[in-house]
Design a protein around this motif. Structure first.
Motif, PDB file in Angstrom:
ATOM      1  N   GLU A  12       0.872  -1.179   0.000  1.00  0.00           N
ATOM      2  CA  GLU A  12       0.000   0.000   0.000  1.00  0.00           C
ATOM      3  C   GLU A  12       0.907   1.226   0.000  1.00  0.00           C
ATOM      4  OE1 GLU A  12      -3.639   1.854   2.638  1.00  0.00           O
ATOM      5  OE2 GLU A  12      -2.353   0.351   3.541  1.00  0.00           O
ATOM      6  N   MET A  13       0.815   2.034  -1.047  1.00  0.00           N
ATOM      7  CA  MET A  13       1.681   3.200  -1.190  1.00  0.00           C
ATOM      8  C   MET A  13       0.972   4.449  -0.674  1.00  0.00           C
ATOM      9  SD  MET A  13       4.370   1.812  -2.506  1.00  0.00           S
ATOM     10  CE  MET A  13       5.393   3.017  -3.348  1.00  0.00           C
ATOM     11  N   VAL A  14       1.719   5.301   0.025  1.00  0.00           N
ATOM     12  CA  VAL A  14       1.170   6.537   0.586  1.00  0.00           C
ATOM     13  C   VAL A  14       2.115   7.702   0.309  1.00  0.00           C
ATOM     14  CG1 VAL A  14      -0.198   5.453   2.417  1.00  0.00           C
ATOM     15  CG2 VAL A  14       2.207   5.979   2.840  1.00  0.00           C
ATOM     16  N   THR A  15       1.548   8.893   0.210  1.00  0.00           N
ATOM     17  CA  THR A  15       2.328  10.123   0.021  1.00  0.00           C
ATOM     18  C   THR A  15       2.590  10.752   1.393  1.00  0.00           C
ATOM     19  OG1 THR A  15       0.356  11.496  -0.141  1.00  0.00           O
ATOM     20  CG2 THR A  15       1.212  10.543  -2.215  1.00  0.00           C
ATOM     21  N   PHE A  16       3.417  11.782   1.427  1.00  0.00           N
ATOM     22  CA  PHE A  16       3.660  12.483   2.687  1.00  0.00           C
ATOM     23  C   PHE A  16       2.372  13.059   3.255  1.00  0.00           C
ATOM     24  CE2 PHE A  16       8.036  12.667   0.949  1.00  0.00           C
ATOM     25  CZ  PHE A  16       8.685  12.046   1.998  1.00  0.00           C
ATOM     26  N   THR A  17       1.493  13.550   2.394  1.00  0.00           N
ATOM     27  CA  THR A  17       0.208  14.091   2.850  1.00  0.00           C
ATOM     28  C   THR A  17      -0.629  13.002   3.506  1.00  0.00           C
ATOM     29  OG1 THR A  17       0.243  15.770   1.110  1.00  0.00           O
ATOM     30  CG2 THR A  17      -1.903  15.268   2.096  1.00  0.00           C
ATOM     31  N   GLU A  18      -0.673  11.827   2.879  1.00  0.00           N
ATOM     32  CA  GLU A  18      -1.453  10.713   3.433  1.00  0.00           C
ATOM     33  C   GLU A  18      -0.822  10.188   4.715  1.00  0.00           C
ATOM     34  OE1 GLU A  18      -4.438   7.767   3.866  1.00  0.00           O
ATOM     35  OE2 GLU A  18      -4.370   9.729   2.937  1.00  0.00           O
ATOM     36  N   ILE A  19       0.501  10.153   4.780  1.00  0.00           N
ATOM     37  CA  ILE A  19       1.170   9.720   6.010  1.00  0.00           C
ATOM     38  C   ILE A  19       0.761  10.642   7.155  1.00  0.00           C
ATOM     39  CG2 ILE A  19       3.388   9.473   7.186  1.00  0.00           C
ATOM     40  CD1 ILE A  19       4.552   8.746   4.346  1.00  0.00           C
ATOM     41  N   ALA A  20       0.827  11.959   6.930  1.00  0.00           N
ATOM     42  CA  ALA A  20       0.438  12.915   7.969  1.00  0.00           C
ATOM     43  C   ALA A  20      -1.019  12.714   8.369  1.00  0.00           C
ATOM     44  CB  ALA A  20       0.669  14.344   7.483  1.00  0.00           C
ATOM     45  N   ARG A  21      -1.899  12.521   7.411  1.00  0.00           N
ATOM     46  CA  ARG A  21      -3.320  12.308   7.709  1.00  0.00           C
ATOM     47  C   ARG A  21      -3.507  11.085   8.597  1.00  0.00           C
ATOM     48  NH1 ARG A  21      -7.441   9.500   6.994  1.00  0.00           N
ATOM     49  NH2 ARG A  21      -6.521   7.989   5.581  1.00  0.00           N
ATOM     50  N   ARG A  22      -2.851   9.984   8.238  1.00  0.00           N
ATOM     51  CA  ARG A  22      -2.994   8.744   9.017  1.00  0.00           C
ATOM     52  C   ARG A  22      -2.392   8.879  10.412  1.00  0.00           C
ATOM     53  NH1 ARG A  22      -2.419   3.569   5.001  1.00  0.00           N
ATOM     54  NH2 ARG A  22      -3.787   4.374   3.372  1.00  0.00           N
ATOM     55  N   LEU A  23      -1.246   9.537  10.506  1.00  0.00           N
ATOM     56  CA  LEU A  23      -0.636   9.725  11.819  1.00  0.00           C
ATOM     57  C   LEU A  23      -1.525  10.565  12.715  1.00  0.00           C
ATOM     58  CD1 LEU A  23       3.071  10.359  10.792  1.00  0.00           C
ATOM     59  CD2 LEU A  23       2.093   8.246  11.732  1.00  0.00           C
ATOM     60  N   ASN A  24      -2.116  11.616  12.164  1.00  0.00           N
ATOM     61  CA  ASN A  24      -2.999  12.485  12.948  1.00  0.00           C
ATOM     62  C   ASN A  24      -4.296  11.782  13.335  1.00  0.00           C
ATOM     63  OD1 ASN A  24      -1.239  14.702  12.974  1.00  0.00           O
ATOM     64  ND2 ASN A  24      -1.954  15.382  10.976  1.00  0.00           N
ATOM     65  N   ALA A  25      -4.780  10.880  12.489  1.00  0.00           N
ATOM     66  CA  ALA A  25      -6.022  10.155  12.779  1.00  0.00           C
ATOM     67  C   ALA A  25      -5.800   9.029  13.785  1.00  0.00           C
ATOM     68  CB  ALA A  25      -6.611   9.591  11.486  1.00  0.00           C
ATOM     69  N   GLY A  26      -4.579   8.538  13.869  1.00  0.00           N
ATOM     70  CA  GLY A  26      -4.262   7.444  14.782  1.00  0.00           C
ATOM     71  C   GLY A  26      -3.705   7.958  16.101  1.00  0.00           C
ATOM     72  N   SER A  27      -3.147   7.046  16.880  1.00  0.00           N
ATOM     73  CA  SER A  27      -2.582   7.434  18.178  1.00  0.00           C
ATOM     74  C   SER A  27      -1.064   7.310  18.153  1.00  0.00           C
ATOM     75  CB  SER A  27      -3.176   6.555  19.278  1.00  0.00           C
ATOM     76  OG  SER A  27      -2.914   5.198  18.989  1.00  0.00           O
ATOM     77  N   TYR A  28      -0.466   7.718  17.048  1.00  0.00           N
ATOM     78  CA  TYR A  28       0.974   7.595  16.875  1.00  0.00           C
ATOM     79  C   TYR A  28       1.749   8.747  17.520  1.00  0.00           C
ATOM     80  CZ  TYR A  28      -0.492   4.335  13.244  1.00  0.00           C
ATOM     81  OH  TYR A  28      -1.080   3.310  12.555  1.00  0.00           O
ATOM     82  N   LEU A  29       1.154   9.936  17.555  1.00  0.00           N
ATOM     83  CA  LEU A  29       1.849  11.135  17.988  1.00  0.00           C
ATOM     84  C   LEU A  29       1.077  11.857  19.080  1.00  0.00           C
ATOM     85  CD1 LEU A  29       2.627  12.467  14.394  1.00  0.00           C
ATOM     86  CD2 LEU A  29       4.160  11.171  15.876  1.00  0.00           C
ATOM     87  N   THR A  30       1.793  12.678  19.846  1.00  0.00           N
ATOM     88  CA  THR A  30       1.139  13.421  20.923  1.00  0.00           C
ATOM     89  C   THR A  30       0.555  14.741  20.441  1.00  0.00           C
ATOM     90  OG1 THR A  30       3.244  14.438  21.531  1.00  0.00           O
ATOM     91  CG2 THR A  30       2.619  12.426  22.696  1.00  0.00           C
ATOM     92  N   ARG A  31       0.965  15.195  19.246  1.00  0.00           N
ATOM     93  CA  ARG A  31       0.407  16.421  18.676  1.00  0.00           C
ATOM     94  C   ARG A  31       0.386  16.288  17.158  1.00  0.00           C
ATOM     95  NH1 ARG A  31       5.338  20.607  19.975  1.00  0.00           N
ATOM     96  NH2 ARG A  31       6.732  19.780  18.412  1.00  0.00           N
ATOM     97  N   PRO A  32      -0.401  17.096  16.475  1.00  0.00           N
ATOM     98  CA  PRO A  32      -0.534  16.967  15.015  1.00  0.00           C
ATOM     99  C   PRO A  32       0.788  17.186  14.277  1.00  0.00           C
ATOM    100  CG  PRO A  32      -2.255  18.378  15.901  1.00  0.00           C
ATOM    101  CD  PRO A  32      -1.284  18.129  17.016  1.00  0.00           C
ATOM    102  N   ILE A  33       0.856  16.597  13.093  1.00  0.00           N
ATOM    103  CA  ILE A  33       2.017  16.757  12.224  1.00  0.00           C
ATOM    104  C   ILE A  33       1.524  17.108  10.817  1.00  0.00           C
ATOM    105  CG2 ILE A  33       2.161  14.317  11.548  1.00  0.00           C
ATOM    106  CD1 ILE A  33       5.264  14.634  11.782  1.00  0.00           C
ATOM    107  N   THR A  34       2.303  17.871  10.095  1.00  0.00           N
ATOM    108  CA  THR A  34       1.978  18.230   8.713  1.00  0.00           C
ATOM    109  C   THR A  34       2.781  17.354   7.768  1.00  0.00           C
ATOM    110  OG1 THR A  34       3.774  19.842   8.554  1.00  0.00           O
ATOM    111  CG2 THR A  34       1.636  20.646   9.388  1.00  0.00           C
ATOM    112  N   ARG A  35       2.455  17.429   6.471  1.00  0.00           N
ATOM    113  CA  ARG A  35       3.234  16.677   5.493  1.00  0.00           C
ATOM    114  C   ARG A  35       4.672  17.165   5.484  1.00  0.00           C
ATOM    115  NH1 ARG A  35       4.234  19.557   0.997  1.00  0.00           N
ATOM    116  NH2 ARG A  35       2.864  21.303   0.546  1.00  0.00           N
ATOM    117  N   GLN A  36       4.874  18.476   5.720  1.00  0.00           N
ATOM    118  CA  GLN A  36       6.224  19.013   5.775  1.00  0.00           C
ATOM    119  C   GLN A  36       6.991  18.436   6.969  1.00  0.00           C
ATOM    120  OE1 GLN A  36       3.447  20.924   5.514  1.00  0.00           O
ATOM    121  NE2 GLN A  36       3.712  22.439   3.906  1.00  0.00           N
TER     122      GLN A  36
END
Length: 91
Positions: A12-36
């Protein structure tokens, strides 16, 4: 292109934008992240699991397999910008 890491199937291939979206939707990080932010980690963290030669250009975006990136963020210790709130309040 089969990926040995994922059992020989099509990853399953993802872009930086999609990676950021998935990380923000999941419980991977303590605060939001952008594609940058994701791109910065990919460019500077020596532990980034997908070397640039495995990135695939799709239109004007880079894509890479999701499975190793998800594993990377699941195990990654939290890092951030500036001092932690405890250190800031101690000073």
């Amino acid at each position: 292109m089969p990926d040995a890491d994922e059992g020989g199937g099509i990853p399953e291939m993802v872009t930086f934008t999609e990676i950021a979206r998935r990380l923000n939707a999941g419980s991977y990080l303590t605060r939001p992240i952008t594609r940058q932010g994701v791109r910065h980690i990919a460019d500077t963290d020596p532990e980034w699991p997908v070397p640039q030669e495995r990135w695939m250009r799709i239109g004007n975006a880079w894509a890479m397999p999701w499975a190793p990136i998800e594993a990377f963020f699941s195990k990654r210790t939290t890092r951030g910008r500036g001092p932690s709130s405890k250190e800031a309040s101690d000073g």
